[in-house]
Design an enzyme around this catalytic site. Structure first.
Site, mmCIF file in Angstrom:
data_model
loop_
_atom_site.group_PDB
_atom_site.id
_atom_site.type_symbol
_atom_site.label_atom_id
_atom_site.label_comp_id
_atom_site.label_asym_id
_atom_site.label_seq_id
_atom_site.Cartn_x
_atom_site.Cartn_y
_atom_site.Cartn_z
ATOM 1 N N ASN A 13 13.467 11.875 3.166
ATOM 2 C CA ASN A 13 12.689 12.123 4.388
ATOM 3 C C ASN A 13 11.593 13.166 4.227
ATOM 4 O O ASN A 13 10.835 13.418 5.158
ATOM 5 C CB ASN A 13 13.625 12.564 5.520
ATOM 6 C CG ASN A 13 14.555 11.440 5.935
ATOM 7 O OD1 ASN A 13 14.229 10.262 5.785
ATOM 8 N ND2 ASN A 13 15.727 11.804 6.431
ATOM 9 N N LYS A 15 8.130 15.024 2.649
ATOM 10 C CA LYS A 15 6.790 14.590 2.250
ATOM 11 C C LYS A 15 6.650 14.607 0.737
ATOM 12 O O LYS A 15 7.194 15.493 0.078
ATOM 13 C CB LYS A 15 5.770 15.548 2.866
ATOM 14 C CG LYS A 15 4.343 15.322 2.418
ATOM 15 C CD LYS A 15 3.399 16.252 3.164
ATOM 16 C CE LYS A 15 2.058 16.397 2.457
ATOM 17 N NZ LYS A 15 1.340 15.126 2.304
ATOM 18 N N LYS A 17 6.410 11.410 -1.311
ATOM 19 C CA LYS A 17 6.776 10.168 -1.996
ATOM 20 C C LYS A 17 5.530 9.394 -2.460
ATOM 21 O O LYS A 17 5.392 9.075 -3.644
ATOM 22 C CB LYS A 17 7.639 9.291 -1.080
ATOM 23 C CG LYS A 17 8.912 9.998 -0.635
ATOM 24 C CD LYS A 17 9.720 9.200 0.349
ATOM 25 C CE LYS A 17 9.109 9.131 1.727
ATOM 26 N NZ LYS A 17 9.066 10.441 2.424
ATOM 27 N N THR A 18 4.650 9.118 -1.522
ATOM 28 C CA THR A 18 3.429 8.395 -1.883
ATOM 29 C C THR A 18 2.553 9.267 -2.782
ATOM 30 O O THR A 18 1.946 8.776 -3.743
ATOM 31 C CB THR A 18 2.667 7.963 -0.611
ATOM 32 O OG1 THR A 18 3.502 7.059 0.108
ATOM 33 C CG2 THR A 18 1.361 7.273 -0.945
ATOM 34 N N THR A 19 2.534 10.556 -2.497
ATOM 35 C CA THR A 19 1.749 11.484 -3.330
ATOM 36 C C THR A 19 2.218 11.436 -4.787
ATOM 37 O O THR A 19 1.395 11.452 -5.707
ATOM 38 C CB THR A 19 1.886 12.928 -2.802
ATOM 39 O OG1 THR A 19 1.694 12.925 -1.394
ATOM 40 C CG2 THR A 19 0.879 13.854 -3.441
ATOM 41 N N ARG A 27 -2.322 9.817 -13.600
ATOM 42 C CA ARG A 27 -1.935 10.205 -14.956
ATOM 43 C C ARG A 27 -2.140 9.026 -15.913
ATOM 44 O O ARG A 27 -2.724 9.168 -16.978
ATOM 45 C CB ARG A 27 -0.469 10.611 -14.925
ATOM 46 C CG ARG A 27 -0.065 11.531 -16.002
ATOM 47 C CD ARG A 27 1.352 12.012 -15.744
ATOM 48 N NE ARG A 27 1.377 13.373 -15.265
ATOM 49 C CZ ARG A 27 2.477 13.984 -14.842
ATOM 50 N NH1 ARG A 27 3.625 13.336 -14.796
ATOM 51 N NH2 ARG A 27 2.425 15.237 -14.458
ATOM 52 N N PHE A 69 4.677 -3.538 10.130
ATOM 53 C CA PHE A 69 5.673 -4.355 10.816
ATOM 54 C C PHE A 69 6.677 -3.615 11.680
ATOM 55 O O PHE A 69 7.472 -4.227 12.371
ATOM 56 C CB PHE A 69 6.430 -5.198 9.786
ATOM 57 C CG PHE A 69 7.171 -4.378 8.790
ATOM 58 C CD1 PHE A 69 8.453 -3.941 9.078
ATOM 59 C CD2 PHE A 69 6.600 -4.036 7.581
ATOM 60 C CE1 PHE A 69 9.154 -3.179 8.165
ATOM 61 C CE2 PHE A 69 7.292 -3.270 6.659
ATOM 62 C CZ PHE A 69 8.568 -2.844 6.961
ATOM 63 N N TRP A 71 8.013 -0.106 14.185
ATOM 64 C CA TRP A 71 7.765 0.606 15.439
ATOM 65 C C TRP A 71 6.861 -0.055 16.474
ATOM 66 O O TRP A 71 7.329 -0.553 17.485
ATOM 67 C CB TRP A 71 7.232 2.027 15.107
ATOM 68 C CG TRP A 71 8.094 2.659 14.069
ATOM 69 C CD1 TRP A 71 9.291 3.279 14.283
ATOM 70 C CD2 TRP A 71 7.890 2.673 12.647
ATOM 71 N NE1 TRP A 71 9.821 3.697 13.082
ATOM 72 C CE2 TRP A 71 9.003 3.350 12.078
ATOM 73 C CE3 TRP A 71 6.884 2.194 11.803
ATOM 74 C CZ2 TRP A 71 9.128 3.563 10.714
ATOM 75 C CZ3 TRP A 71 7.005 2.400 10.450
ATOM 76 C CH2 TRP A 71 8.124 3.081 9.919
ATOM 77 N N GLU A 106 5.874 2.204 0.141
ATOM 78 C CA GLU A 106 6.532 1.927 1.430
ATOM 79 C C GLU A 106 7.302 0.594 1.386
ATOM 80 O O GLU A 106 7.408 -0.111 2.378
ATOM 81 C CB GLU A 106 5.536 1.907 2.604
ATOM 82 C CG GLU A 106 4.457 2.971 2.612
ATOM 83 C CD GLU A 106 4.965 4.400 2.714
ATOM 84 O OE1 GLU A 106 6.166 4.595 2.986
ATOM 85 O OE2 GLU A 106 4.160 5.325 2.503
HETATM 86 P P1 ATP Z 1 2.818 11.580 1.439
HETATM 87 O O1 ATP Z 1 1.991 10.335 1.672
HETATM 88 O O2 ATP Z 1 2.157 12.780 2.058
HETATM 89 O O3 ATP Z 1 3.242 11.766 0.038
HETATM 90 P P2 ATP Z 1 5.373 10.449 2.085
HETATM 91 O O4 ATP Z 1 4.923 9.220 1.401
HETATM 92 O O5 ATP Z 1 6.497 11.214 1.449
HETATM 93 O O6 ATP Z 1 4.145 11.433 2.317
HETATM 94 P P3 ATP Z 1 5.922 8.880 4.441
HETATM 95 O O7 ATP Z 1 7.332 8.690 4.856
HETATM 96 O O8 ATP Z 1 5.215 7.752 3.788
HETATM 97 O O9 ATP Z 1 5.840 10.208 3.559
HETATM 98 O O10 ATP Z 1 5.134 9.375 5.708
HETATM 99 C C1 ATP Z 1 3.783 9.616 5.670
HETATM 100 C C2 ATP Z 1 3.354 10.685 6.640
HETATM 101 O O11 ATP Z 1 4.426 11.312 7.333
HETATM 102 C C3 ATP Z 1 2.640 11.828 5.931
HETATM 103 O O12 ATP Z 1 1.505 12.117 6.673
HETATM 104 C C4 ATP Z 1 3.618 12.944 5.918
HETATM 105 O O13 ATP Z 1 3.079 14.261 5.956
HETATM 106 C C5 ATP Z 1 4.401 12.708 7.141
HETATM 107 N N1 ATP Z 1 5.729 13.252 6.925
HETATM 108 C C6 ATP Z 1 6.493 13.064 5.824
HETATM 109 N N2 ATP Z 1 7.645 13.753 5.923
HETATM 110 C C7 ATP Z 1 7.590 14.410 7.101
HETATM 111 C C8 ATP Z 1 8.482 15.323 7.789
HETATM 112 N N3 ATP Z 1 9.656 15.668 7.241
HETATM 113 N N4 ATP Z 1 8.091 15.776 9.014
HETATM 114 C C9 ATP Z 1 6.915 15.411 9.560
HETATM 115 N N5 ATP Z 1 6.040 14.564 8.958
HETATM 116 C C10 ATP Z 1 6.371 14.079 7.749
HETATM 117 MG MG MG Z 2 4.559 7.289 1.907
#
Ligand code: ATP
Ligand code: MG
Length: 174
Positions: A13, A15, A17-19, A27, A69, A71, A106
């Protein structure tokens, strides 16, 4: 020690993952290795990463698929159909032999919400080209996926500025 194509999962949960998937893509691009980055939820593309990837057009192909798809859906069946079509495309990309890495960003949600067939996914992953790396991101990765993977990192939220009312900022979130 040996080399092999890996299945990597960035889940949890927090932040990042995508980063992390984008970081791996960059890389590899630095070595001239090619990545296909497939985004499974429409609308989750951020301007910053799209612009940056476009500058590596020789090394990175990226695709936005699906309709978002979850929410906010107005037509769940259409969304599911789009997601299934995206998975069919991903399968071809995986089997194409054109890439060093394929990112399924995702992607975990498609399995979590039973939109695509789990057995089909596991079979494709097990049968992937031996030297291909596949990187999957998304919350709530299924146990079977975790079991199959070579590398799994769970992003654990400790703090997020959102909780203090700080809005999404350029260069950090998009
Ligand atoms: P990022 O793209 O920044 O690496 P992510 O891929 O880990 O994030 P996702 O679940 O894809 O996260 O959600 C994307 C968005 O939700 C991002 O803008 C991120 O900052 C936000 N987000 C992720 N985790 C949290 C959290 N624990 N609380 C609030 N917002 C969050
Ligand atoms: Mg993501």
């Amino acid at each position: 020690m040996k080399e092999k194509g890996l299945i990597l999962i960035f889940t949890g949960n927090g932040k990042g993952k995508t980063t992390a998937a984008l970081g791996m893509t960059m890389r590899a691009a630095g070595h001239g290795m090619r990545t296909c980055f497939i985004q499974f939820i429409k609308g989750s593309w951020k301007y910053g990463e799209m612009e940056a990837m476009a500058r590596f057009h020789k090394e990175i192909d990226f695709h936005v698929t699906g309709r978002g798809f979850t929410w906010k859906s107005d037509d769940l069946e259409k969304d599911k159909a789009a997601a299934r079509k995206a998975w069919e495309k991903a399968k071809k990309v995986i089997q194409s032999g054109e890439y060093h890495t394929v990112v399924l960003d995702e992607f975990t949600y498609l399995l979590r919400y039973d939109i695509i067939d789990k057995e089909d996914v596991l079979e494709v992953l097990r049968g992937k080209p031996a030297d291909l790396h596949i990187c999957i991101t998304g919350r709530e990765a299924l146990g079977e996926l975790i079991e199959l993977a070579d590398l799994v990192t769970e992003m654990k939220p400790i703090k997020h500025p959102y909780q203090k009312g700080v809005k999404a900022q350029k260069g950090i979130e998009f």
